[in-house]
Structures are given as structure tokens and as C-alpha cells.
Scaffold this active site. Structure first.
Site, PDB file in Angstrom:
ATOM      1  N   THR A   1       0.978  -0.702   0.006  1.00  0.00           N
ATOM      2  CA  THR A   1       0.731   0.458   0.143  1.00  0.00           C
ATOM      3  C   THR A   1       1.217   1.477   0.564  1.00  0.00           C
ATOM      4  O   THR A   1       1.653   1.375  -0.039  1.00  0.00           O
ATOM      5  CB  THR A   1      -0.870   0.205   1.434  1.00  0.00           C
ATOM      6  N   ASP A   2      -0.169   2.467  -0.215  1.00  0.00           N
ATOM      7  CA  ASP A   2       0.758   3.843   0.289  1.00  0.00           C
ATOM      8  C   ASP A   2       0.467   4.300   1.434  1.00  0.00           C
ATOM      9  O   ASP A   2       0.062   3.197   2.498  1.00  0.00           O
ATOM     10  CB  ASP A   2       0.794   4.298  -0.963  1.00  0.00           C
ATOM     11  N   TYR A   3       1.264   5.131   1.615  1.00  0.00           N
ATOM     12  CA  TYR A   3       1.200   5.489   2.664  1.00  0.00           C
ATOM     13  C   TYR A   3       0.414   5.303   3.945  1.00  0.00           C
ATOM     14  O   TYR A   3      -0.821   6.440   3.927  1.00  0.00           O
ATOM     15  CB  TYR A   3       2.734   6.728   3.024  1.00  0.00           C
TER      16      TYR A   3
END
Length: 760
Positions: free
Chosen positions: A283-285
Site C-alpha cells: 500500500t501507499d503510506y
């Protein structure tokens, strides 16, 4: 017996594929042997990716993250910089955890490591795949020497809205060019063998459609048809998968009403089943946690949703770490899903050679000799100058002579820290070459340089405070605007030419840097007006991370050189172009609008049922505006040179084709000017009649050629029915017989054309 070339290539590809599959099977067997030893908690730990925090050399044991590493609750860390620091942390995993599984170390190595290259939008403007691959290769060499084995690049999001700040981090508006660049970047980072310690694993991002947020506002909702996804936005992601990219990062936005990090159609049906991706999805942050605000449920619910969708690694949020065990007990996820996610992370570590040598990417001696070297900085300088786009050059004002008195004014005239642009997290900003530095280096005692600030980046001090971040202070001058302008006029009064260093600062574009006003800031324009009023020739050196609406500047400033943010050696590279040591050859990969009201504006749009005639404006009951023409300020593919290029007629091998025949297209291009130069010859097509509406132009080929003054070269393109294919409303990848327009030129607007027919 002579083997058919296509058959030979097919057999060769099959052999490569079989070899890759066998290697993958071996990695899988090794991963499963480790997986069999792991507890549930350790498996979940492998799919947890926290940020490194503030670990310093020698303090890994006392860092907050150390206990989790010892307990097997961490699969990797990101944004920890330095070979010694990374060795210290890896040592905790290898000496104090139960199974001694090595950690992954990732970083946003976006356009260089310590040696920074131009921002990605700038690099794309070179239209040079070898150059682009080289930037990624050097970035991988430096990052891998300093402990990094994994980068969150390339960003392949198509964007047609310059209000969106992250347009700076991509390759523009075109899926064909974006796909070529995606493959070059993956090849540059990963090479031919990920176990080579000079390569790093790449991540294609942000899957999917992140570059099309409503209103150009970062993280905002995205809504489009499946047909548009497949034809216009998916191709660069798919190209990266075909190039063997090791990981995929999810997007923050929703797709079809479901956030990307929980979207099973995206992560499993498209990515795995349709495209055959065999790496892992990260995932992104905090993207999993953010699904709570999307309205998808609590942390346990959205974490299970992400795993079920096909996400293997949770960045920062620790939803997997804190909820999956409970979700497994409640039957909301399966053991098989957790095992598969952990398996894919372990496979990546085997591919990178971390199980053979956990410290292979953290060699302090190698870092000293390979990072930010004079040789790499020289390459950065040479490559940067190939990305600049000459937008205007009235009366051949450029190149300048190395003589007389030159006035350098503007907020970007002497700011080293902002030369590297956004997302240059490892860069040595204080050691970049400013424009003033570059001019002094270029001129020595041949000419006099006088300088003044003339204007701040913006009138609004609050706006400027929002962009003076990440070590890139705008160095605001507290004096009134009129005083700054007066000083600039005073030092310019005896100058032979004025160089105005204008535009954005580094962090005016990038993540969470969306803008509704994409014109030059008011105070900078007032400075330009005052400089123009002196009657002296003015050259605007434009720093920007996005297409800007600079209609007034186009109409009033005699020369404009767009230099993006050119990296560590910006000032020297810009000076090379200004004085003609390098002839600018960059071409725009994103359309520049006349004003923000035209946005989104892009070359490969579809026609309407009431199109406006070419070159016309205004007609009632036609698709146009009352106050401005439909035309962009600068079209896709546009860029001038210090020389001129003339295109001959298009020559076609046939005008009527059938089935799997190949169309050969040739055109002569002549350098008709006085300077040697490079030209990007561009091939476009139009499908005149189809089962769905088709774009008015589509890029299908390009070649960058070097021509000496007076030289002519013949450029050849080949088209097959593969190039005619598109996705119809049933998402079938097909071509349809009929009439096609073939167009060739130096940009998407100025082309020569011929018609062909292609039957089944």
C-alpha cells in the site's frame, strides 16, 4: 535451414519465460521452506512495513522499532538512509530475531539518489529511453551502495490536469510514451538480475488512476469508464508489469467507488488474472487506515478488506499487524491468504539475494566510492541539458554570447536548495549548483554578472511557508515588493541582457501540492513587466514542476527556456543551454494551457458531434469557449531548437493493406538552420471510423535524431495491426478495419498527413 525472425524471437521469448518461471519456482520452494518454520505472528510481521523513524548509527538497539524487529513483527523498513545505519538495523534482525529473516530497506528514490537528476516530468521531456534508463541505473547504483534494495518508483500515473501537484512525478499525458518510459525505468532499476547488488527492486505506482483526481486535488475521488481506464490510463502500469517490476503500490483514491487498497477487481482480477503479475502489492503510506475515512469500516474491517483484495504489505498503518490474527479467528480472512502474502515478501528477499548476504546492500566502503561522485554529477549535468524545452526564441535571442554585462534576477536565481525539485529525499540540496553558480562557472572573466532577487516566490507569505519544507527554504526576502523590483531595475540599467529566473519553487509541485492558480505568481509577473519596460532583451528561465498558464509571458517575453527542476547540476546544465554549448532538444510531454479554465486539456482528446473547424474561433453552437480559443498555449510534443527542421513528404509503402501486413512510413527531416541539433520525430494515427469514439490523434512512434547543420536523415516507422488495437466497450483488445490517418511531425499540432485503408 533459416529460422523465421519472428519465430526465432518467439522461441527465444519462450525460453526466457521458462527460465524465469523455473527461477520463480525455486524461489517459491525456498520461501515455503522458511514459511514452514514461522508462527502466525511472524508471518503477519513479514507483511508489516513501518517507517524507520529517527534511528541513528549505533542506536538501532535502542530505537523504538528494535523490539518489533526482534519479535519478528517487521518485514522491512523505509526511508532510513546510510549504509552504516542500515547495517546496524539489519544486524538486529539477523542476530536477535528468532528466525533471522533479513529486512527489506526501501526509499523513495524517484529521480536519483544523492546525485539528483531532473524531476520525472522533465526527464520524460528528453524522449530518450536510453537516457531515462541510465538515470534509473545510476540511482540504483548509488542507492544499493548505501543500503537500499527497493525503490517506490516509477510513478506511471497518466495526468491531464496540471493543477495536480504530482504531475511533476510522472511522465505526462500520453499512455504510449508513458509505457515506454515505465519499461525503461524498471529496466534501469532492476537490470537483468535482481540478485546483482548494484540493482534495486522497482515499484510501479500508484495503482490505479491516481493521476485523474476530481478538481486536480490530491487524494480526491476518481471516476471514469472501464473503457477509458484500459485505453488511456492502464497501459503504463501494464508495461511495467511486462517489464518484470517487482512490486506494485496501491493508490489513495477510489476506483468504481471502492478505495484502491481494498479493490479486489484491481488487485486480483486485473493485476494478477489479466496481467499475470507475480510480485507483491504494497500500500501507499497508511492507505489501509485511510479507508476508514473513505467510509469502508473500522481498522479491522478495512485491513481484512485489503488482504482479501490482494494486498500483501501494509505500509505504516499496522492494520495487518494488529487485526489480522483476530480476523483469522473470526473467519474474515484465511490462513492461505496470510501465507501467500508472507510468501511473496520472502520470495522478493530471495530474489534480491538478501538470504545469501543480508548486508550486500550496505557496504560503507562502496558507498564512499560510488555515491555523489564527480563522474556521476557530470552525467547528471549532461543529461539535464537534454530535458530543457525551448518555448520561445524571438529574433534568435538565444543562445547568449559570453560577453558584456548580464543581469540575473528572480527568486530562483540563487537558490541551491530548490534545484533538485520535489521528491529528492536523499539529495544533498546544499551542494546543488544554483543558476548564479552556473553562470559564474560558464563565464569566468569573459562577462560581468550582476544580480538581485527582484521578487519572492509568492506575494503570500503563508503560501510561501507551506512550500518552504523538506530542507528547501524559499529564502523569503522581508522587504516590500516595490523595493525588490526597484533593486532589480537598478542593477539591470546598464546590462546588455536580463536573465529572469522565475516560476515555482521545488515544493510548489509534488504530493499534496495542488494549485488552482497555475499562472506565474502576481509579484513575479509584475517584476517581468518592469524588466520588459527597460527595453532590454529578457530571457525567462522557467522553473516548474507542472505545465503553467503563461500566456502573458508568451506574448511579452522574447525568450523562454523551461528547465523544470534540473537536479544536482542544474545551474551548470542551464548555463550550457543558455550559451549554446548544448542546443535544447526537449519536447513537452504535457500540454500547457492558455488558462486554467481549459483544464483538462490534452492532445489525444475525442471529437464532439459539433467540432470546431481547425484553426477557427468562434462559432455559435460549436464546441468552443466565448473568451479563449480551444488551442493550447503549447501543444504536446512541442519544443523549439536553436536551429530549424524541415519535414519532407510522408512516403508510405502502401496505401491499402490487409491483415497482418506491415506499413512502412518514411519521412526526410533536414536541419535547415545553422546549429547542430536533435529533433524528436513523432508519429500519430487516427482511426477514422470505429465501434466506439476514438481520439483525434494517438502517438504510435517517435525517434530522436541528431542532425548536423544542413544534414538530412530519413526516419522510418513501422505499423502493424497491433498498433491499431484498442479496448472496446466489452473490454476486448481488438482492431477494426477501415480508414486511418497517418501523421508525422515535430509536435502533435504541426504534422503532415496521409490516408490509408486497412482491411481484414
Amino acid at each position: 535451414m533459416k529460422m523465421n525472425k519472428k519465430l526465432f524471437l518467439g522461441v527465444l521469448s519462450l525460453g526466457v519465460a521458462l527460465g524465469t518461471a523455473q527461477a520463480q519456482d525455486e524461489y517459491t520452494r525456498k520461501a515455503d521452506s522458511v514459511l514452514a518454520l514461522m508462527t502466525l505472528e511472524e508471518k503477519i510481521g513479514q507483511i508489516n512495513l513501518p517507517a524507520a523513524g529517527d534511528i541513528t548509527t549505533g542506536q538501532a538497539e535502542s530505537a523504538n522499532i528494535a523490539e518489533k524487529i526482534k519479535d519478528g513483527k517487521v518485514g522491512g523498513l523505509f526511508n532510513l538512509k546510510g549504509a552504516e545505519k542500515i547495517r546496524d538495523v539489519q544486524r538486529v534482525a539477523m542476530e536477535e530475531s528468532r528466525l533471522k529473516i533479513p529486512l527489506l530497506f526501501g526509499m523513495d528514490v524517484i529521480h536519483g539518489y544523492e546525485t539528483v537528476f531532473p524531476i520525472p516530468l522533465g526527464i520524460s521531456s528528453s524522449w530518450d529511453m536510453g537516457l531515462i534508463e541510465k538515470t534509473a541505473r545510476i540511482a540504483a547504483e548509488e542507492a544499493s551502495a548505501d543500503g537500499i534494495s527497493w525503490t517506490f518508483s516509477p510513478m506511471t500515473d497518466i495526468s491531464r490536469d496540471p493543477r495536480w501537484g504530482r504531475v511533476s512525478e510522472g511522465s505526462g499525458e500520453d499512455p504510449y510514451l508513458g509505457s515506454k518510459i515505465a519499461k525503461a525505468m524498471v529496466k534501469g532499476y532492476q537490470g537483468d538480475d535482481l540478485s546483482d547488488p548494484q540493482t534495486i527492486m522497482a515499484t510501479v505506482k500508484h495503482f490505479a488512476l491516481y493521476g485523474a483526481p476530481e478538481a486536480g486535488r490530491d487524494y480526491h475521488s476518481v471516476d471514469m469508464s472501464r473503457q477509458k481506464m484500459y485505453n488511456e490510463y492502464f497501459p503504463p502500469y501494464k508495461a511495467a508489469i511486462e517489464a518484470g517490476v517487482g512490486s506494485v503500490m496501491t493508490a489513495f483514491n477510489d476506483v468504481d467507488g471502492i478505495p484502491a487498497s481494498g479493490n479486489k477487481w484491481l488487485m486480483t482480477e486485473v493485476l494478477r488474472n489479466q496481467w499475470g503479475f507475480d510480485g507483491f502489492v504494497v500500500t501507499d503510506y497508511t492507505a489501509i487506515n485511510e479507508m476508514i475515512d473513505h467510509g469502508m469500516g473500522d481498522l479491522q474491517t478495512v485491513s481484512a478488506m485489503a488482504l482479501n483484495a490482494g494486498v500483501e504489505m501494509d505500509m505504516v498503518g499496522e492494520g495487518f499487524l494488529t487485526t489480522l490474527e483476530k480476523s483469522l479467528e473470526e473467519g474474515k480472512v484465511t490462513q492461505e491468504q496470510i501465507d501467500n502474502a508472507a510468501r511473496l515478501i520472502l520470495i522478493a528477499k530471495f530474489r534480491l539475494g538478501l538470504f545469501d548476504d543480508p548486508y550486500r546492500y550496505s557496504d560503507p566502503e562502496r558507498a564512499k566510492s560510488e555515491v555523489f561522485t564527480p563522474e556521476k554529477r557530470q552525467i547528471s549535468r549532461e543529461l539535464a541539458s537534454q530535458t530543457f524545452v525551448l518555448l520561445k526564441n524571438e529574433d534568435n535571442l538565444l543562445p547568449l554570447k559570453k560577453e558584456g554585462k548580464i543581469a540575473l534576477v528572480g527568486p530562483m536565481a540563487n537558490n541551491r536548495k530548490n534545484m533538485t525539485g520535489t521528491w529528492s529525499v536523499a539529495g544533498r540540496h546544499d551542494e546543488s549548483v544554483s543558476l548564479l553558480d552556473g553562470l559564474k562557472n560558464a563565464l569566468g572573466d569573459q562577462a560581468e554578472i550582476v544580480t538581485a532577487r527582484g521578487a519572492n516566490v509568492a506575494v503570500d507569505s503563508l503560501l510561501e511557508s507551506r512550500i518552504s519544507i523538506f530542507g528547501k527554504d524559499t529564502e523569503r526576502d522581508p522587504r516590500p515588493d516595490e523595493n525588490l523590483i526597484a533593486e532589480a531595475l537598478e542593477i539591470s540599467k546598464d546590462a546588455d541582457v536580463i536573465i529572469a529566473a522565475m516560476g515555482e519553487s521545488a515544493e510548489m509541485s509534488g504530493e499534496a501540492s495542488s494549485m488552482t492558480n497555475i499562472e506565474l505568481q502576481k509579484n513575479q509577473r509584475e517584476l517581468l513587466k518592469a524588466l520588459k519596460g527597460t527595453g532590454k532583451p529578457v530571457v525567462m528561465v522557467l522553473f516548474t514542476g507542472r505545465p503553467l498558464a503563461i500566456k502573458w509571458e508568451e506574448e511579452n517575453v522574447p525568450a523562454i527556456l523551461n528547465v523544470w527542476f534540473a537536479g544536482s547540476e542544474a545551474g551548470d546544465a542551464i548555463s550550457d543551454a543558455l550559451f549554446g554549448d548544448v542546443n535544447p532538444s526537449g519536447k513537452l510531454t504535457a500540454t500547457f494551457p492558455q488558462n486554467v479554465g481549459q483544464v483538462p486539456i490534452y492532445y489525444n482528446h475525442k471529437n464532439t458531434g459539433r467540432p470546431l473547424g481547425e484553426g477557427e474561433w468562434f462559432q455559435k453552437f460549436r464546441s468552443n469557449y466565448l473568451d479563449v480559443s480551444n488551442e493550447p498555449l503549447y501543444p504536446f510534443g512541442f519544443g523549439l531548437s536553436y536551429t530549424t527542421f524541415e519535414y519532407g513528404d510522408i512516403n508510405l509503402s502502401k496505401t491499402s493493406l490487409q491483415g497482418n501486413e506491415t506499413l512502412e512510413i518514411t519521412i526526410d527531416v533536414t536541419n535547415s538552420g545553422e546549429y547542430d541539433g536533435a529533433e524528436v520525430v513523432q508519429l500519430y494515427i487516427r482511426d477514422m471510423v470505429a465501434s466506439i469514439t476514438r481520439p483525434v490523434k494517438e502517438l504510435k512512434g517517435f525517434e530522436k535524431i541528431q542532425l548536423a547543420a544542413g544534414e538530412t536523415k530519413t526516419v522510418t516507422f513501422e505499423l502493424t495491426t497491433e498498433d491499431l488495437k484498442f479496448y472496446n466497450n466489452e473490454i476486448e483488445h481488438i482492431w477494426e478495419p477501415g480508414e486511418f490517418q497517418i501523421m508525422v511531425g515535430g509536435n502533435s499540432r504541426d504534422v503532415k498527413s496521409k490516408m490509408i485503408t486497412w482491411e481484414e
